[in-house]
Design an enzyme around this catalytic site. Structure first.
Site, PDB file in Angstrom:
ATOM      1  CG  HIS A  22      -1.857  -1.131   1.299  1.00  0.00           C
ATOM      2  ND1 HIS A  22      -3.126  -1.059   0.792  1.00  0.00           N
ATOM      3  CD2 HIS A  22      -1.712  -2.399   1.763  1.00  0.00           C
ATOM      4  CE1 HIS A  22      -3.730  -2.230   0.965  1.00  0.00           C
ATOM      5  NE2 HIS A  22      -2.892  -3.063   1.555  1.00  0.00           N
ATOM      6  CD  GLU A 207      -5.763  -7.855   6.694  1.00  0.00           C
ATOM      7  OE1 GLU A 207      -6.625  -7.476   5.882  1.00  0.00           O
ATOM      8  OE2 GLU A 207      -4.733  -7.198   6.940  1.00  0.00           O
TER       9      GLU A 207
HETATM   10 ZN    ZN Z   1      -3.080  -4.916   2.522  1.00  0.00          ZN
END
Ligand code: ZN
Length: 356
Positions: A22, A207
């Protein structure tokens, strides 16, 4: 024979790709200070954020704390020039690790949420990337990410922007954020349209939610790669779904510990993915927020899980194969990898990596 800490030199020399990275999470405190100085000020909020990052040990007690930190960091990016500087510094750091190609995720959904011009920001990062690529040889492409919990209309808007920039370096559309509040089934139409518009498809999944989130991302959305996928590592059906479809999982070890997805690196199901035949790539995710890098992640994987040099080379190859590259570009990177490995073949066979 397992790789050792001395595997570093080979890992450095391998031509690498980084697929889960990111832009916003790559901004080092020094770059934030540089940004503030360029604007002639270093506001209290910026200084406080930088100090927190430098002193809190890069851990986020809950996944929501991490999402909040990411939001605060994004708010410090006030102008296209800030995004451009972040891009330049990121490509320089990739170059230092012999990363040859990267797919950078831009939180386009956050840009829209901030009411900033996505066109102006994309022009700025594209120009910065072109300049840095010309200097360093590191090539980049872009992934536009939407925020799951912002809902379907938001995701569709982000996706259509991604499609608009498809011939300018945006290769894929993805979703990230809160899997519980933004489950995959909400986004099936958006993903179908994205595919029809010629975009590749990724999704953060598994996640902070269970393996069903990974299965849904693969089976309902048609995601071609899964970011993290961690919870799938403990679920036979999810592993089978990934392995049968040859969907690569972008494993980010340090990130998963920092956000509390796993308690310790040793608890990560990396081995289960490998044993199930799931293609695995390694990535740094938000390197500045987690105090890591791709090379660090590779070394960490090698040492923690006792992986061989051959397995480390396989990670590099998996990355190239999983990249959204044109056929010729993929072939040339695979060729470069093969040549790098061939030069050191006898040392690799003896695992005398410290001689490499
Ligand atoms: Zn990520």
């Amino acid at each position: 024979m397992p790789a050792t800490l001395d595997s570093g030199p080979l890992i450095h020399r391998l031509p690498k790709v980084e697929l889960h990275l990111h832009l916003e999470g790559s901004i080092e405190p020094a770059t934030l200070r540089e940004m503030a100085r360029r604007k002639g000020r270093l506001g209290d909020e910026t200084e406080e954020w930088i100090r927190d990052r430098e002193h809190d040990g890069f851990r986020y007690p809950k996944f929501a704390d991490f999402l909040n930190a990411f939001k605060l960091l994004s708010l410090l990016l006030e102008a296209p020039e800030d995004y451009a500087l972040a891009t330049t510094r990121l490509i320089e750091s990739l170059h230092a690790e012999n990363v040859r190609y990267a797919e950078l995720t831009l939180a386009a959904g956050v840009v829209l949420w901030k009411n900033q011009s996505l066109d102006a920001i994309f022009e700025a990062v594209k120009q910065a990337a072109d300049d840095a690529s010309a200097r360093t040889g590191v090539r980049v492409a872009w992934i536009f990410d939407a925020i799951r919990q912002f809902g379907v209309d938001h995701a569709r808007t982000v996706m259509r922007h991604a499609a608009r920039f498809r011939n300018r370096g945006v290769v894929a559309f993805g979703i990230g954020g809160d899997e519980e509040r933004g489950p995959a089934r909400l986004f099936t139409d958006v993903y179908r349209e994205a595919r029809d518009l010629g975009l590749h498809l990724t999704a953060h999944a598994g996640e902070a939610a269970g393996p069903e989130s990974v299965r849904d991302a693969v089976e309902l959305l048609g995601a071609e790669r899964i970011g993290h996928g961690t919870s799938a590592g403990r679920d036979a059906a999810a592993l089978q779904s990934l392995a049968e479809r040859r969907v690569p999982v972008e494993v980010c070890l340090t990130s998963n510990v920092a956000t509390g997805v796993v308690e310790r690196i040793e608890d990560h199901p990396l081995r289960s993915f490998l044993e199930a035949g799931v293609p695995v790539t390694l990535s740094s995710d938000d390197p500045a927020m987690f105090h890591t890098s791709l090379e660090r992640e590779m070394n960490l994987a090698a040492v923690t899980f006792g992986l061989s040099l051959q397995e480390m080379i396989q990670f590099a190859e998996n990355g190239i194969r999983a990249a959204f590259l044109e056929k010729d570009d993929r072939a040339s990177l695979l060729d470069e990898l093969a040549r790098t490995v061939a030069k050191r073949q006898s040392a690799i066979e003896n695992d005398s990596c410290c001689l490499l």
